[in-house]
Scaffold this motif. Sequence first.
Motif, short mmCIF file in Angstrom:
data_model
loop_
_atom_site.label_atom_id
_atom_site.label_comp_id
_atom_site.label_asym_id
_atom_site.label_seq_id
_atom_site.Cartn_x
_atom_site.Cartn_y
_atom_site.Cartn_z
N SER A 132 150.31 89.44 67.18
CA SER A 132 149.40 90.22 67.04
C SER A 132 147.68 90.53 68.09
CB SER A 132 149.22 90.78 65.56
OG SER A 132 147.74 91.21 65.78
N TYR A 133 147.22 91.57 68.39
CA TYR A 133 146.54 91.76 69.21
C TYR A 133 145.46 91.03 68.07
CZ TYR A 133 145.61 95.66 65.67
OH TYR A 133 145.30 96.70 64.64
N ALA A 134 145.38 91.60 66.98
CA ALA A 134 144.18 91.22 66.28
C ALA A 134 143.78 88.72 66.39
CB ALA A 134 144.07 91.93 64.94
N VAL A 135 145.12 88.53 66.36
CA VAL A 135 145.20 87.39 66.40
C VAL A 135 144.83 86.05 67.14
CG1 VAL A 135 147.12 85.64 65.76
CG2 VAL A 135 146.34 87.89 63.85
N LEU B 98 142.06 102.02 64.78
CA LEU B 98 143.27 101.79 64.98
C LEU B 98 144.16 103.01 65.73
CD1 LEU B 98 144.02 100.80 61.33
CD2 LEU B 98 143.64 99.11 63.11
N LEU B 113 136.99 98.84 60.78
CA LEU B 113 137.79 97.26 60.71
C LEU B 113 137.76 96.53 62.21
CD1 LEU B 113 141.53 98.17 59.58
CD2 LEU B 113 139.45 96.75 58.88
N HIS B 115 135.86 95.08 64.76
CA HIS B 115 134.76 94.46 64.83
C HIS B 115 133.90 94.04 66.12
CE1 HIS B 115 134.73 92.63 61.23
NE2 HIS B 115 134.53 94.09 60.62
N ARG B 117 136.46 92.59 68.58
CA ARG B 117 136.70 91.51 68.86
C ARG B 117 137.97 91.46 69.50
NH1 ARG B 117 132.67 87.60 68.45
NH2 ARG B 117 131.17 88.05 67.04
N TRP B 118 138.90 92.39 69.40
CA TRP B 118 140.48 92.68 69.74
C TRP B 118 140.56 92.73 71.51
CZ3 TRP B 118 140.88 97.77 66.34
CH2 TRP B 118 140.63 97.06 64.41
N PRO B 123 144.76 100.32 69.36
CA PRO B 123 145.72 99.34 69.08
C PRO B 123 146.92 100.04 68.90
CG PRO B 123 143.69 97.74 67.34
CD PRO B 123 143.54 99.14 68.13
N LEU B 124 146.97 101.06 68.15
CA LEU B 124 147.95 102.13 66.97
C LEU B 124 148.10 102.76 68.04
CD1 LEU B 124 148.21 100.36 63.74
CD2 LEU B 124 148.70 99.57 65.09
N HIS B 185 141.52 91.88 59.02
CA HIS B 185 142.10 92.01 59.69
C HIS B 185 144.00 91.31 60.79
CE1 HIS B 185 144.12 96.09 61.62
NE2 HIS B 185 144.03 95.02 62.75
N LYS B 186 144.87 91.34 60.37
CA LYS B 186 146.13 90.27 61.26
C LYS B 186 146.67 91.57 62.32
CE LYS B 186 147.06 88.19 57.52
NZ LYS B 186 145.75 88.74 56.69
N GLY B 187 146.22 93.00 61.67
CA GLY B 187 147.19 93.90 62.91
C GLY B 187 148.81 94.10 62.03
N ILE B 188 148.38 94.11 60.81
CA ILE B 188 149.75 93.47 60.33
C ILE B 188 151.02 95.49 60.45
CG2 ILE B 188 150.81 93.70 57.99
CD1 ILE B 188 149.39 91.77 57.13
N LEU B 191 152.26 94.83 63.59
CA LEU B 191 153.34 93.68 64.12
C LEU B 191 154.65 95.40 63.14
CD1 LEU B 191 151.25 90.11 62.94
CD2 LEU B 191 152.75 91.09 65.15
#
Lengths: 178, 504
Positions: A132-135, B98, B113, B115, B117-118, B123-124, B185-188, B191
Amino acid sequence: MSMLLLEGLLRLPLTERAPAPGEAALAELAAGVGRTARRRLGRSLSIREIDAGSCNGCELEIHALGNAFYDLERFGLRFVASPRHADVLLVTGPVTANMREALERTWRATPDPKWVVALGDCARDGGCFRDSYAVVGGVAAVVPVDLHIPGCPPRPIAILEGLLALLEPPAGGSRQPG
Amino acid sequence: MAGLNDLLGQGRRVERHAPWPRALVDAAMWERVAAEIAEGAWTLLGLWGDTGAVHMALLDEPAGAVGVITLDCPAGRFPSVARHHPPALRLERAAADLFGLQPDGLPDPRPWLDHGRWGVRHPLGDRAPASPDGQAYPFLASEGESLHQIPVGPVHAGIIEPGHFRFTANGETMVRLEERLGYVHKGIEGLMAGAGLDHAVRLAGRTSGDSSVAYALAAARAAEAALAIAPPPRAVWLRALMAELERLANHFGDVGAVCNDAAFALMHAHCGILRERVLRAADACFGHRLMRDRIVPGGVAADLDEAGTREIRALVAEARRHFPALVRLYDGTASLQDRTVGTGTLRPALARLYGAGGHVGRASGRAFDARRALAYPPYDALAFEVPVLQEGDVNARVWIRIREVEQSLSLVEQIVAGLPAGALRVAVTPADEPREGMAVVEAFRGDVLAWLRLAADGTVARCHLRDASWFQWPLLEAVIEGNIVADFPLCNKSFNCSYSGHDL
Ligand code: SF4
């Protein structure tokens, strides 16, 4: 309340026999570099738990260690509120980008010598959230890790086996007082 | 008042969306519906972004009807619903983060969501590279004499999930709490896009670990609705058995944990034993303590055998033997009641406005329970009550859980007694055309909404999961006002919102 307390006194304890330290955990620790540190930390460890991005499943099983069946504290292992009081950082989850700095700062706030235990499949390499982009990835992508405990989530008994391995003196070495 | 079907009839109906209708609407109608929600005509069930569009799920509570309206936003903008109806605020901020969809008139344009940092924005949606160095986050101001701030988190003192709380207090009394979430936030949803259905359901089961069963159930049901597949009856009943075991484990844990936050460790110890017994029974029956990955598209991946049935019956007997004494202990301990009664009161009007689900809503007069209101199987064939209280304090939220434990024990018995024989799973085959489906299921903390679009080859094109916490977290901010700082843990535990389920 007195009835409950009385029953508690009369009933056999639910607490189960201690498992042996995990073989895999012992092997991973023996291969690591923490030998001296281990001698100095001795037989009682303060653990600071950090959720670096977990789904909270790992936390549920860490919580379970405190219940009457596992009774973690009888081993001299206890959870503390501040990293400054901790010998061990128990880290869960894939490290999210949003938690990376908090994990680094918590690690820096923990005095040496210290151990880092990465708990759960996510903490090993990011698990199913890896891409993931967030991990960022597993815990080792951010701070040095001494021990991995696998599982999704690991059963409490597996967590216990891993933590007990931390208390074992290194093979051939003797424990030194504090 | 016309029903939800009439409302959706005013838009353009979208084909292949099941089991509830979806309609495309224009911006004027979108805004009109937003205003109607604010007036209480509909309950906002969810709001989420998509490629070039934004969706809003509505609930007609009295009728038990659900519908989705969609607004295409080719210019990447849509009229803010939060401008009329505050509960949409964080959902819109998340859609902006997103997908880069800008809500016009959004009262609070701060990122939520994201911050910073991504290393990527939106991203979506239209992805754009961004600095990963983090952004400063201005907290809302509290002004007045003798106010001080207490920042807490994201790393908390206990073993809980990360989030930041900014308290502003006057002496001991809190005048404001502001939450900042998104740390886990894991970006589920990212994914899931492009993933196979089995994998997507596994991811759903890892959205909030305490609700593994509920999430897998929601995602599987949404996919089955889309593909018009009916899982075998035995699977449907086993799913409910797992869901009720999950509810029991969490409610036992929560009742103990609330008392523990009032320094009453005895309850915690005893409830911890009951919780452990549930998890062990789940493990013995289904091979996993949290029953993770046991619900799969088309059915279940584990059966209940004779030994398992005995295990479950023994569990119910054990809980019935020990729980009533704990309830009496809770009810009869004045020092404990002193902490929970009158603390953290949520007014029914606010619970209704936010469509608060679970114990949060039901302790404040909102009777919604997806098992009853939407009566998905097998709950349509089972007898149970939905306990509701009006007081809205910590005590009421504890009592809702206590009553629900009793209901769940009865449900477990009914399920084991009536479990149909037969297959555990049907084959799930792609429809050779895009399909959309949704489901709402009752997790222990409230309703989980799953919405998905499957591509022609059966992979997931877009999946959105909405935890009950989205509508509960903001209410925690509201109930804290005027309470003392030391009662925050108690209020927080009595809500027990999910961080991971919210942040996904
Ligand atoms: S290892 Fe499993 S239980 Fe632990 S955080 Fe990851 S998904 Fe959740």
